[in-house]
Design an enzyme around this catalytic site. Structure first.
Site, PDB file in Angstrom:
ATOM      1  N   ARG A  92       0.839  -1.191   0.000  1.00  0.00           N
ATOM      2  CA  ARG A  92       0.000   0.000   0.000  1.00  0.00           C
ATOM      3  C   ARG A  92       0.881   1.251   0.000  1.00  0.00           C
ATOM      4  NH1 ARG A  92      -4.733   2.375  -1.294  1.00  0.00           N
ATOM      5  NH2 ARG A  92      -5.998   3.092   0.434  1.00  0.00           N
ATOM      6  N   THR A 367      -9.872   0.744  -8.870  1.00  0.00           N
ATOM      7  CA  THR A 367      -8.996  -0.326  -8.433  1.00  0.00           C
ATOM      8  C   THR A 367      -9.086  -1.451  -9.457  1.00  0.00           C
ATOM      9  OG1 THR A 367      -9.547   0.333  -6.189  1.00  0.00           O
ATOM     10  CG2 THR A 367      -8.574  -1.831  -6.427  1.00  0.00           C
ATOM     11  N   SER A 438      -7.715   1.054   3.484  1.00  0.00           N
ATOM     12  CA  SER A 438      -8.209   0.609   2.182  1.00  0.00           C
ATOM     13  C   SER A 438      -9.368  -0.361   2.374  1.00  0.00           C
ATOM     14  CB  SER A 438      -7.091  -0.090   1.410  1.00  0.00           C
ATOM     15  OG  SER A 438      -7.598  -0.721   0.252  1.00  0.00           O
TER      16      SER A 438
END
Length: 556
Positions: A92, A367, A438
């Protein structure tokens, strides 16, 4: 859709190891673009394993699926070896060293519109390249250069774009032009159309540095200098020191059980793993199979569970390196039972009356996803993102790739929603070097100690609920993998107080019944783009590629 893909089923017929109905014995790749799926299967055929294929797919998606495929973003990987060993990799993005809690607030303390979305200050330090290098170093078999080369070839030689990609590029042209003065990336005079060839020479050169120098080809040298120059040009925060200091982190997987199935999923800073296990435990004791798919009682139960889980998410979840996430407390069966105790069949529970839960000992999209399995049973579930479609819409000049706008996934101000309507607080406040929370939920499921399913999806705040419903579609409603992926979905996330349905997914009678009980309903377009693989009792792999996009299954 590419000619290789059968849209109705999401299957592509490989050259060997095939059984009936599009099932394959030697390996399978399901991802968002046909050329990237092919790149992954080519690596499998050359003797590479699932992680080798994942590296090739990840970089190929940067070229072919620029809406979310990336080297300027980050993500999560869940890995299960053919022998049952599991691990997760957190790559991340991180807040730059100059980031601060109030960086997006004006002098009056109000959030400045779009500052965390479409400026150079919106970008976190990218983790994707380090993530791929780190995964390959631990699990890869083939040479690194061979895994990067397909992306170079796609970028330099070009590839035929689909109708869907042409539409997305055309819709974003004005923003590309506005935010990238003097650059000419992904632009075409007169607009793009299906079948056009997209060539990205600067991106090909960037990948050559990554091919030849690995991690240093991105976080040091020419490309790093280009990133820093771009930051300086746009008053961004990222520095050479930020790039040098970025490293992925191996984390212990979050695991749980649902009716005899073992769920292996991502720990914080993903909220997805904890939320998924909470949701599954919340509904486990109810007779979903008897009620049926998208029926009144099924929908009501799922919505009520989702409201409570997203309320918990708003308070308790963040980067575990900066904040003590109460994982065990959130997953205790007694706690989850207590959260559902005020659910009533008489009427909807108003979101305003639902607060994050309490327990003893607490200390105060766009995404993309890909699922891969190989002939030895190794499985990879990876979700990766730039946040918004095409990220911040800002390119690194000379390097040809897009910057993320992941800083919007932090809480710019407690209680103020981000672009996906999610609210947060102290646990997800902005700090230098911190990873933003997230919803990405890459997941692998076992049954009787053997691989059963690999699943994940993009979709911002809807990721968690899309993965949850896809799992239920297979386990509870006896759908095939492709049916489970294609089936219409719905979503609720506590705030705003509404239930969003894909159009034509629920009949009007059921909608009327829900509204009579106080549920506020809202139609929408597609929710998520799930990529999944099911291991059949026969030993064959069955894929599910989402028909909502260019998603493609290729097996052999």
């Amino acid at each position: 859709m590419a000619v290789l893909l059968l849209m109705s089923a999401g299957y592509v017929h490989g050259q060997s190891g095939i059984s009936n109905n599009g099932q394959y014995s030697n390996g399978m790749v399901v991802c968002a673009y046909p050329d990237a799926s092919q790149a992954g299967v080519d690596i499998l055929k050359k003797g590479g394993n699932a992680v080798d294929a994942a590296v090739a797919v990840h970089f190929a998606l940067t070229v072919t699926h620029p809406q979310a495929g990336n080297i300027g973003g980050g993500g999560f990987m869940v890995f299960r070896s053919g022998k049952g060993k599991i691990s997760t990799l957190d790559f991340r993005e991180k807040g730059p060293g100059a980031a601060s809690a109030n960086m997006y607030l004006d002098s009056a303390g109000n959030v400045i519109p779009d500052m965390s979305l479409y400026t150079h200050q919106a970008s976190g330090v990218p983790g994707s390249v380090d993530g791929m290098v780190t995964a390959h170093k631990k699990y890869g078999k083939l040479k690194w250069a061979d895994l990067v080369q397909p992306a170079i070839d796609l970028a330099r030689n070009g590839f035929k774009i689909t109708k869907h990609l042409a539409s997305d590029l055309n819709r974003t042209q004005a923003q590309f032009i506005k935010l990238n003065p003097g650059k000419n990336y992904l632009l075409k005079q007169g607009g793009w159309k299906e079948g056009d060839i997209l060539v990205q020479e600067d991106l090909a050169k960037t990948f050559e540095f990554i091919r030849d120098k690995g991690r240093d080809g991105f976080y040091d040298g020419v490309v790093a200098n280009q990133i820093v120059a771009e930051m300086k040009n746009g008053s961004g925060l990222m520095t050479k020191e930020d790039l040098k200091n970025y490293h992925s982190v191996w984390r212990e997987a979050i695991t749980g059980n649902y009716k005899g199935y073992k769920i292996i999923t991502m720990p914080p800073p993903s909220s997805g793993g904890i939320a998924l296990l909470q949701l599954l435990q919340s509904v486990e004791k109810y007779p979903l199979k008897r009620w049926g798919y998208n029926q009144d009682s099924t929908i009501r139960l799922i919505v009520e569970a989702e409201r409570r889980v997203y309320a918990d998410r708003s308070k308790y979840l963040g980067d575990p390196d900066f904040y003590k996430v109460p994982v065990d407390s959130l997953l205790k069966p007694a706690y989850i039972t207590s959260r559902m105790s005020n659910f009533s069949w008489d009427a909807a529970t108003p979101s305003a009356s639902i607060k994050p839960g309490t327990f003893v000992g607490y200390e105060s999209d766009q995404t993309t996803h890909y699922s891969i399995v190989d002939k030895d049973g190794n499985a990879v579930s990876i979700t990766t993102t730039l946040n918004d479609s095409f990220g911040s819409k800002i390119f690194v000049n000379g390097a040809g790739f897009l910057l993320n706008n992941e800083m919007d996934d932090f809480s710019s101000k407690p209680g103020v929603p981000n672009m996906y309507g999610l609210v947060g607080g102290k646990a997800n406040s902005i700090q230098p070097g911190k990873r933003m929370l997230s919803s990405m939920t890459p997941t692998i499921i076992e049954k009787d100690g053997k691989l059963f399913m690999v699943v994940g999806t993009p979709g911002g705040s809807t990721i968690i609920t899309s993965v949850f419903q896809t799992i239920l579609n297979v386990i509870e409603f006896d759908q095939t993998m492709q049916q489970a992926v294609s089936s219409k979905r719905f979503h609720s996330q506590w705030l705003p107080d509404e239930v969003v349905f894909e159009r034509d997914g629920v009949d009007s009678t059921t909608i009327s019944r829900l509204e009579a009980k106080g549920y506020k309903t809202k139609p929408t377009g597609g929710i998520g783009r799930v990529e999944a693989i099911l291991k059949k009792p026969s030993g064959y792999y069955e894929g599910g590629a989402d028909p909502r996009g260019d998603d493609t299954t290729i097996g052999y």
